[in-house]
Design a protein around this motif. Structure first.
Motif, PDB file in Angstrom:
ATOM      1  N   HIS A 107       5.282   0.361  -1.944  1.00 61.16           N
ATOM      2  CA  HIS A 107       6.109   0.464  -1.001  1.00 61.16           C
ATOM      3  C   HIS A 107       6.206   2.207  -1.048  1.00 61.16           C
ATOM      4  N   HIS A 125       6.468   5.745   1.957  1.00 57.26           N
ATOM      5  CA  HIS A 125       6.547   6.294   3.357  1.00 57.26           C
ATOM      6  C   HIS A 125       5.673   7.164   3.953  1.00 57.26           C
ATOM      7  N   GLU A 182       8.883  -1.735   5.751  1.00 54.84           N
ATOM      8  CA  GLU A 182       9.976  -2.146   5.148  1.00 54.84           C
ATOM      9  C   GLU A 182      10.786  -2.770   6.073  1.00 54.84           C
ATOM     10  N   ASP A 230       8.441   3.732  -3.389  1.00 58.89           N
ATOM     11  CA  ASP A 230       9.330   4.131  -2.338  1.00 58.89           C
ATOM     12  C   ASP A 230       9.167   5.847  -1.858  1.00 58.89           C
TER      13      ASP A 230
END
Ligand SMILES: [Fe+2]
Length: 264
Positions: free
Chosen positions: A5, A7, A80, A194
């Motif tokens: 996970h 970005h 996500e 994340d």
């Protein structure tokens, strides 16, 4: 290590703002020992839309640039996906992506509550042979207040991912306590960063695993790492190690005291 996970794709959401941010993140990941990163840009959260074909195109391009830059990390596709009414239809329209082309999908609830349709959506995803992983439940207010409600979602067939920053106190004491409590209860199956930015929110994956090893033992680190690998391999998750409860801790401390006393 594998991070499911992140970005890391540039200019698609509130993560990496440009290629240089992406490059910094990729280098930071390599320095921690991360070999595979799943890019999971926000999708359908009311602010960002990153449909499957766009994510696939961006990921291909970033992998080519990382090879050119000599950074030995592989980026895989993902999203996500915010839980929304159109989710199942969007899947059938081909707008959604699983994680690294596996049967696992990363779904995100609003931070304030559990959507009323959550159990139904988990069932429907299961019928479609998909395995939903709930992103950072420790940051959902309803779950913080009623952790047994996450257990209901797990019993319905979902899995759950805790965020490194939550475990390490980056979101405050309450979220930190929630993260550890859920992990120790057995309702967490995977740890990931994340990550959004090397300074604002980096990876801290090895730091989180070190902390888990100290507090819960090596077998939990191994369990969580194997599950992250299972996502990429599209394999089943591992059987969980013995749950660490506070009473176990007391019993464990008593036994070690007793053994020490016998030796003395
Ligand atoms: Fe995220």
């Amino acid at each position: 290590m594998i991070d499911i996970h992140t970005h890391i794709l540039p200019q698609v959401d509130d993560g990496a703002a440009n290629w240089y941010d992406t490059l910094d993140m990729a280098r930071a990941a390599v320095s921690e020992g991360i070999t595979t990163i799943i890019a999971t840009p926000h999708h359908a959260n009311g602010t960002y839309t990153n449909a499957a074909n766009e994510v696939i195109k961006h990921t291909r391009s970033i992998n080519e640039q990382l090879i050119d830059a000599g950074v030995p990390v592989t980026v895989r596709t993902g999203q996500e996906i915010r839980v929304h009414d159109d989710l199942l239809d969007a899947w059938h329209r081909g707008e959604l992506l699983s994680l690294a082309e596996s049967s696992y999908v990363l779904i995100e609830m609003p931070s304030s509550r559990i959507p009323k349709t959550m159990i139904e959506i988990i069932h429907e995803l299961k019928v479609m042979n998909l395995k939903p992983i709930i992103a950072h439940p420790e940051r959902n207010l309803e779950i913080v207040q009623h952790p047994e409600r996450l257990t209901e979602l797990i019993d319905a067939g979902a899995f759950a991912q805790v965020t490194t920053h939550s475990l390490l106190g980056g979101f405050g004491k309450r979220i930190e306590q929630s993260a550890w409590s859920l992990l120790k209860s057995g309702d967490i199956h995977i740890v990931s960063s994340d990550a959004h930015h090397i300074v604002r929110r980096g990876f801290r994956l090895s730091e989180a695993y070190d902390s888990i090893e100290r507090r819960m033992g090596e077998q939990w680190v191994s369990y969580l790492k194997m599950n992250a690998q299972a996502v990429v391999l599209n394999a089943l998750f591992q059987d969980q190690p013995t749950i660490v409860s506070s009473s176990d801790g007391i019993v464990g401390r008593f036994i070690s005291y007793f053994q020490r006393s016998k030796k003395d």
